[in-house]
Structures are given as structure tokens and as C-alpha cells.
Design a protein around this motif. Structure first.
Motif, PDB file in Angstrom:
ATOM      1  N   VAL A  26       0.860  -1.196   0.000  1.00  0.00           N
ATOM      2  CA  VAL A  26       0.000   0.000   0.000  1.00  0.00           C
ATOM      3  C   VAL A  26       0.889   1.236   0.000  1.00  0.00           C
ATOM      4  CG1 VAL A  26      -1.674   1.322   1.365  1.00  0.00           C
ATOM      5  CG2 VAL A  26      -1.963  -1.148   1.115  1.00  0.00           C
ATOM      6  N   TYR A  27       0.576   2.164  -0.898  1.00  0.00           N
ATOM      7  CA  TYR A  27       1.397   3.354  -1.088  1.00  0.00           C
ATOM      8  C   TYR A  27       0.533   4.607  -1.019  1.00  0.00           C
ATOM      9  CZ  TYR A  27       4.361  -0.388  -2.638  1.00  0.00           C
ATOM     10  OH  TYR A  27       5.058  -1.571  -2.663  1.00  0.00           O
ATOM     11  N   LYS A  28       1.186   5.746  -1.099  1.00  0.00           N
ATOM     12  CA  LYS A  28       0.456   7.017  -1.092  1.00  0.00           C
ATOM     13  C   LYS A  28      -0.525   7.059  -2.252  1.00  0.00           C
ATOM     14  CE  LYS A  28       2.067  11.231  -1.409  1.00  0.00           C
ATOM     15  NZ  LYS A  28       3.055  12.303  -1.572  1.00  0.00           N
ATOM     16  N   PRO A  29      -1.776   7.541  -2.028  1.00  0.00           N
ATOM     17  CA  PRO A  29      -2.746   7.599  -3.137  1.00  0.00           C
ATOM     18  C   PRO A  29      -2.137   8.280  -4.363  1.00  0.00           C
ATOM     19  CG  PRO A  29      -3.788   8.259  -1.076  1.00  0.00           C
ATOM     20  CD  PRO A  29      -2.314   8.070  -0.774  1.00  0.00           C
ATOM     21  N   GLY A  30      -2.420   7.738  -5.539  1.00  0.00           N
ATOM     22  CA  GLY A  30      -1.910   8.335  -6.774  1.00  0.00           C
ATOM     23  C   GLY A  30      -0.635   7.681  -7.274  1.00  0.00           C
ATOM     24  N   ASN A  31       0.045   6.897  -6.406  1.00  0.00           N
ATOM     25  CA  ASN A  31       1.320   6.296  -6.822  1.00  0.00           C
ATOM     26  C   ASN A  31       1.159   5.044  -7.679  1.00  0.00           C
ATOM     27  OD1 ASN A  31       2.580   8.307  -5.451  1.00  0.00           O
ATOM     28  ND2 ASN A  31       3.946   6.954  -4.296  1.00  0.00           N
ATOM     29  N   VAL A  32      -0.032   4.437  -7.628  1.00  0.00           N
ATOM     30  CA  VAL A  32      -0.272   3.221  -8.426  1.00  0.00           C
ATOM     31  C   VAL A  32      -1.315   3.550  -9.488  1.00  0.00           C
ATOM     32  CG1 VAL A  32      -1.102   0.834  -8.339  1.00  0.00           C
ATOM     33  CG2 VAL A  32       0.284   1.734  -6.459  1.00  0.00           C
ATOM     34  N   GLN A  33      -0.970   3.291 -10.755  1.00  0.00           N
ATOM     35  CA  GLN A  33      -1.895   3.562 -11.867  1.00  0.00           C
ATOM     36  C   GLN A  33      -2.452   2.255 -12.409  1.00  0.00           C
ATOM     37  OE1 GLN A  33      -3.196   6.283 -13.067  1.00  0.00           O
ATOM     38  NE2 GLN A  33      -2.068   7.563 -11.613  1.00  0.00           N
ATOM     39  N   LEU A  34      -3.643   1.897 -11.979  1.00  0.00           N
ATOM     40  CA  LEU A  34      -4.240   0.661 -12.484  1.00  0.00           C
ATOM     41  C   LEU A  34      -4.993   0.940 -13.777  1.00  0.00           C
ATOM     42  CD1 LEU A  34      -5.583  -1.102  -9.252  1.00  0.00           C
ATOM     43  CD2 LEU A  34      -3.524  -1.619 -10.573  1.00  0.00           C
ATOM     44  N   ARG A  35      -4.897  -0.002 -14.723  1.00  0.00           N
ATOM     45  CA  ARG A  35      -5.622   0.146 -15.996  1.00  0.00           C
ATOM     46  C   ARG A  35      -6.436  -1.123 -16.269  1.00  0.00           C
ATOM     47  NH1 ARG A  35      -1.891   1.716 -20.645  1.00  0.00           N
ATOM     48  NH2 ARG A  35      -3.943   1.859 -21.619  1.00  0.00           N
ATOM     49  N   PRO A  36      -7.474  -1.342 -15.470  1.00  0.00           N
ATOM     50  CA  PRO A  36      -8.256  -2.583 -15.627  1.00  0.00           C
ATOM     51  C   PRO A  36      -8.890  -2.726 -17.005  1.00  0.00           C
ATOM     52  CG  PRO A  36      -9.321  -1.083 -14.054  1.00  0.00           C
ATOM     53  CD  PRO A  36      -7.975  -0.522 -14.363  1.00  0.00           C
ATOM     54  N   GLU A  37      -9.075  -1.601 -17.714  1.00  0.00           N
ATOM     55  CA  GLU A  37      -9.695  -1.683 -19.049  1.00  0.00           C
ATOM     56  C   GLU A  37      -8.852  -2.521 -20.022  1.00  0.00           C
ATOM     57  OE1 GLU A  37      -8.490   1.013 -17.633  1.00  0.00           O
ATOM     58  OE2 GLU A  37      -7.062   1.936 -19.008  1.00  0.00           O
ATOM     59  N   LEU A  38      -7.551  -2.700 -19.697  1.00  0.00           N
ATOM     60  CA  LEU A  38      -6.712  -3.566 -20.547  1.00  0.00           C
ATOM     61  C   LEU A  38      -7.260  -4.992 -20.561  1.00  0.00           C
ATOM     62  CD1 LEU A  38      -3.092  -2.495 -19.522  1.00  0.00           C
ATOM     63  CD2 LEU A  38      -4.343  -1.888 -21.602  1.00  0.00           C
ATOM     64  N   LEU A  39      -7.868  -5.390 -19.446  1.00  0.00           N
ATOM     65  CA  LEU A  39      -8.405  -6.759 -19.368  1.00  0.00           C
ATOM     66  C   LEU A  39      -9.537  -6.953 -20.373  1.00  0.00           C
ATOM     67  CD1 LEU A  39      -8.460  -7.208 -15.473  1.00  0.00           C
ATOM     68  CD2 LEU A  39      -6.677  -7.908 -17.092  1.00  0.00           C
TER      69      LEU A  39
ATOM     70  N   THR B  57     -14.229  -2.647  -9.157  1.00  0.00           N
ATOM     71  CA  THR B  57     -15.499  -2.900  -9.856  1.00  0.00           C
ATOM     72  C   THR B  57     -15.255  -3.095 -11.348  1.00  0.00           C
ATOM     73  OG1 THR B  57     -16.598  -1.552  -8.214  1.00  0.00           O
ATOM     74  CG2 THR B  57     -17.829  -1.968 -10.232  1.00  0.00           C
ATOM     75  N   ASN B  58     -14.427  -2.226 -11.943  1.00  0.00           N
ATOM     76  CA  ASN B  58     -14.142  -2.356 -13.371  1.00  0.00           C
ATOM     77  C   ASN B  58     -13.427  -3.669 -13.675  1.00  0.00           C
ATOM     78  OD1 ASN B  58     -15.317   0.037 -14.071  1.00  0.00           O
ATOM     79  ND2 ASN B  58     -13.425   1.238 -13.904  1.00  0.00           N
ATOM     80  N   ALA B  59     -12.432  -3.989 -12.854  1.00  0.00           N
ATOM     81  CA  ALA B  59     -11.666  -5.218 -13.097  1.00  0.00           C
ATOM     82  C   ALA B  59     -12.593  -6.432 -13.058  1.00  0.00           C
ATOM     83  CB  ALA B  59     -10.552  -5.364 -12.062  1.00  0.00           C
ATOM     84  N   VAL B  60     -13.494  -6.447 -12.094  1.00  0.00           N
ATOM     85  CA  VAL B  60     -14.428  -7.583 -11.990  1.00  0.00           C
ATOM     86  C   VAL B  60     -15.330  -7.626 -13.227  1.00  0.00           C
ATOM     87  CG1 VAL B  60     -16.358  -8.549 -10.659  1.00  0.00           C
ATOM     88  CG2 VAL B  60     -14.337  -7.650  -9.456  1.00  0.00           C
ATOM     89  N   SER B  61     -15.744  -6.459 -13.687  1.00  0.00           N
ATOM     90  CA  SER B  61     -16.634  -6.436 -14.862  1.00  0.00           C
ATOM     91  C   SER B  61     -15.911  -6.944 -16.116  1.00  0.00           C
ATOM     92  CB  SER B  61     -17.206  -5.030 -15.093  1.00  0.00           C
ATOM     93  OG  SER B  61     -16.233  -4.202 -15.696  1.00  0.00           O
ATOM     94  N   TYR B  62     -14.574  -6.920 -16.122  1.00  0.00           N
ATOM     95  CA  TYR B  62     -13.802  -7.394 -17.280  1.00  0.00           C
ATOM     96  C   TYR B  62     -13.284  -8.825 -17.091  1.00  0.00           C
ATOM     97  CZ  TYR B  62     -13.825  -2.361 -18.148  1.00  0.00           C
ATOM     98  OH  TYR B  62     -14.209  -1.063 -18.321  1.00  0.00           O
ATOM     99  N   GLY B  63     -13.774  -9.511 -16.053  1.00  0.00           N
ATOM    100  CA  GLY B  63     -13.449 -10.938 -15.953  1.00  0.00           C
ATOM    101  C   GLY B  63     -12.474 -11.335 -14.865  1.00  0.00           C
ATOM    102  N   VAL B  64     -12.199 -10.429 -13.917  1.00  0.00           N
ATOM    103  CA  VAL B  64     -11.413 -10.849 -12.746  1.00  0.00           C
ATOM    104  C   VAL B  64     -12.321 -11.698 -11.860  1.00  0.00           C
ATOM    105  CG1 VAL B  64     -10.500  -9.995 -10.525  1.00  0.00           C
ATOM    106  CG2 VAL B  64      -9.675  -9.024 -12.677  1.00  0.00           C
TER     107      VAL B  64
END
Ligand SMILES: O=C(CO)COP(=O)(O)O
Ligand SMILES: O=C[C@H](O)COP(=O)(O)O
Ligand SMILES: [Zn+2]
Ligand SMILES: [Zn+2]
Length: 359
Positions: free
Chosen positions: A227-240, A275-282
Motif C-alpha cells: 500500500v502506497y500514497k494515493p496516486g502512486n499506483v496507476q491501475l488500468r483494468p480496461e486492458l483486461l 469494480t471495473n476489473a471484476v466487470s472485465y473478468g477478474v
């Protein structure tokens, strides 16, 4: 009809593992996987699953398994990690039915240098299968994401052929999870390798499907352990979603989400990304750092609030100098406080992933 009508309570194996993940996919939810390092930690996650009416995945890392065996045990040949994983599995197998929820029993990241650990667990799976008709574990992860893609796929296929014979699910990783895992520091890997390409997913899907449908892919979409400071991790679940579309097109699938995806580094993630990641099949999300912290919170607060009852075995400010303090220093009292706060964090995961109430 709920999940419990198609999969039994307790540790699930073989075809039931597929049924559980397929049910999650068809019903648009994912199951949290909590790393467990002791029976107490495992019990907290199970208790929360029972109360949330959710299936759960319990997993041991190589280090967590060694801890299960005892920190004082030598591990130069992975003997502690193997025995600890087997011990954790037996504990969970024995108590899981009491909680009334389906449980997937899994092992976490296994890098190339840790393959002797994997081999030891598979030996135990095969021995258990001979005796009972079921492997000891429901599934295992192989993480050869730091090796060339061809080697990653070939090694996984070799293991998958052995695992398929006794009905064990395989989770593999492609693209690197940032942060730290099992003492390996991935904090400085270049950005591109945190994001997997659709062609890579297709190569894996095509090759593995020749052997069995029982596999999932931990595809990097910017995931980071810790866990890091907010903004330090850029998730792109739409790639899934792109990966799903690519595979779907290749196999002309009627299934909208042909690939089962796993989300690593779930701690500290924003609800919208989950929520997005789950909607793409996680169908599985790993949570470790947040539950580690939650387990500490209850114990920390208990010790701080009850400090004056804990400094000596006899004598406290409330009942006087002769009063025994056994009721405060019994581990069943203060460790229990950690279980309660961890269970609360597990409940949040069941809710975030939509697995709550799905029995
Ligand atoms: O991915 C994980 C275990 O494999 C857990 O990651 P976090 O510790 O970031 O939740
Ligand atoms: O790899 C990710 C998990 O958080 C496991 O962590 P660990 O190796 O510290 O047990
Ligand atoms: Zn990895
Ligand atoms: Zn991970």
C-alpha cells in the motif's frame, strides 16, 4: 439458486473449482484470496466468509508457508515451506466444513528458484489424491513472469499436464507485479512490463486450452503489491477488456469473458478499479497487506488500551495490587482482537468484490 447449490461447503477440488470460478464469472463477482500465515489468520477469514455468506480463497505464500511450519525451522531445501503448506492445507481442510462456505485452497507466487517448493506441494497433492481421490490443494500459482514468455509458457504447460491428471487448477502470471513479493524487489521494474499485451494472453490461452480449461491468468495491469500514497499506483483494468475481446475474436467465442483473470495487489485499491476489473473478468483478487494491517489493529489497540493490565502478571489499577491479569494476557483474548479487526477488513473485500451474499 446460489453457489452452495452447485459447490459443496469446505475445500473444493477438481471440477468444483471450475464451477466456483465459472459461477463468479457468470454472476459478475470475484472472490477474495487472503494470504494466511497461521491458523488464527485463516480462521478470521473463514469466520468473515461465513458471516458474509461468501466463498473464500485462502492462500499460502512460500514465506507464509515456512512461517506456518515455524520460523525456527531450516528452509534451505524448502522443507519448511513444503511442510508448512501441507500443515496449513490440512488445518484448513479439517475446519472449513464447519464454516459452511466453499473454500479454494491455493498457494501464491512461485518463482523459478522456488520450484522445489512447488514440486513438494505437488507430491503431497498426488499422495492425497491416491488416498482420497482429491488433491490436497485446489490450485497453485506458478509465477515465471520474470522469465522469457516462451519459457514461462512451456514450464507452465509441463506442470499443467501433471496437475490436470489430478484436477488441480493453475494460476500463472504474465507481466510483472510491482512492489515486493516474497522478498523480490520489483519496485524499479520498467513501466511497460507492468502492463500485459493481448497477444501474450492469447498465446497462453491457446496453449493451455489444449491441456485443460482449469487455469487463470494474473495479467499485469499496473498491479503493485503493498500500500502506497494515493496516486502512486496507476491501475488500468480496461486492458483486461481488450484481452478478452482479442481472445474472444480468435476463438469466435460466445462467452463474453473467455479468460479467468486474477487481480494481484488488491490492498489499497480504489473501489472503481476493483469494480471495473471484476466487470472485465477478474474472478479472484489477492489481499494481503490490508489484512496484515487489520490483524495488527485489534491487537495494537488492545495492548495500548489495556497497558496497565499487561505490565505484570498480578496487579492492575482497577482491581488492586493482588488481582491476577490472566484474563488479559491469555493469547485467546488479545490475538482474538486481531482476528476481529481482520474479519472486518475481509468483510469489506467480500462486499467490494460482490461475493457477499452469493451462497
Ligand atoms: O497479490 C498479493 C499476493 O499475491 C497481495 O497483494 P497486496 O499485499 O498488495 O494485497
Ligand atoms: O506476494 C505477495 C504476498 O503478499 C505474499 O507476501 P509474503 O511473501 O510476504 O508472504
Ligand atoms: Zn510476480
Ligand atoms: Zn501477488
Amino acid at each position: 439458486m446460489g453457489l452452495i447449490d452447485i459447490a459443496p461447503a469446505g475445500v473444493v477440488a477438481g471440477k468444483d473449482v471450475y464451477k466456483v470460478f465459472d459461477y463468479a464469472r457468470q454472476n459478475g463477482f470475484a472472490i477474495p484470496a487472503f494470504n494466511v500465515t497461521s491458523s488464527s489468520v485463516a480462521n478470521a477469514a473463514l469466520e468473515a466468509a461465513r458471516d458474509a455468506k461468501s466463498p473464500v480463497i485462502l492462500q499460502v505464500s512460500q514465506g507464509g508457508a515456512a512461517y506456518f511450519a515455524g520460523k525456527g525451522v531450516a528452509n534451505d531445501k524448502q522443507q519448511a515451506s513444503i511442510a508448512g503448506a501441507v500443515a496449513a492445507a490440512h488445518h484448513i481442510r479439517n475446519i472449513a466444513p464447519l464454516y459452511g462456505v466453499p473454500v479454494i485452497l491455493h498457494s501464491d507466487h512461485c518463482a523459478k528458484k522456488l520450484l522445489p517448493w512447488f514440486d513438494g506441494m505437488l507430491d503431497a497433492d498426488e499422495a492425497h489424491y491416491q488416498k482420497t481421490g482429491e488433491p490436497l490443494f485446489s490450485s497453485h500459482m506458478l509465477d515465471l513472469s520474470e522469465e522469457p514468455k516462451e519459457e514461462n509458457i512451456e514450464t507452465c504447460k509441463k506442470y499443467l499436464a501433471r496437475m490436470a491428471k489430478i484436477g488441480i487448477w493453475l494460476e500463472m502470471e504474465i507481466g510483472i507485479t510491482g512492489g515486493e513479493e516474497d522478498g523480490v524487489n520489483n519496485e524499479h521494474v520498467d513501466n511497460a512490463s507492468l502492463y500485459t499485451q493481448p497477444e501474450d494472453i492469447w498465446d497462453i490461452y491457446r496453449e493451455f486450452s489444449e491441456i485443460t480449461p482449469n487455469f487463470s491468468i494474473a495479467a499485469g495491469f499496473g498491479n503493485v503489491h503493498g500500500v502506497y500514497k494515493p496516486g502512486n499506483v496507476q491501475l488500468r483494468p480496461e486492458l483486461l477488456r481488450k484481452h478478452q475481446d482479442f481472445v474472444k475474436e480468435q476463438i469466435k467465442s460466445k462467452e463474453d469473458k473467455p479468460v479467468f483473470f486474477v487481480f494481484h495487489g488488491g490492498s489499497g485499491s480504489e473501489k472503481k478499479d476493483i469494480t471495473n476489473a471484476v466487470s472485465y473478468g477478474v474472478v479472484k483478487m489477492n489481499v494481503d497487506t490490508d489484512t496484515q494491517y487489520a490483524y495488527l489493529e485489534g491487537i495494537r489497540d488492545f495492548v495500548l488500551n489495556k497497558k496497565d493490565y499487561l505490565m505484570s502478571q498480578v496487579g492492575n489499577p482497577e482491581k488492586g495490587p493482588d488481582a491476577p491479569n490472566k484474563k488479559f494476557y491469555d493469547p485467546r483474548v488479545w490475538v482474538r482482537e486481531g482476528e476481529k479487526t481482520m474479519a472486518k477488513r475481509c468483510t469489506i473485500a467480500y462486499q467490494d468484490l460482490g461475493s457477499a451474499g452469493k451462497l
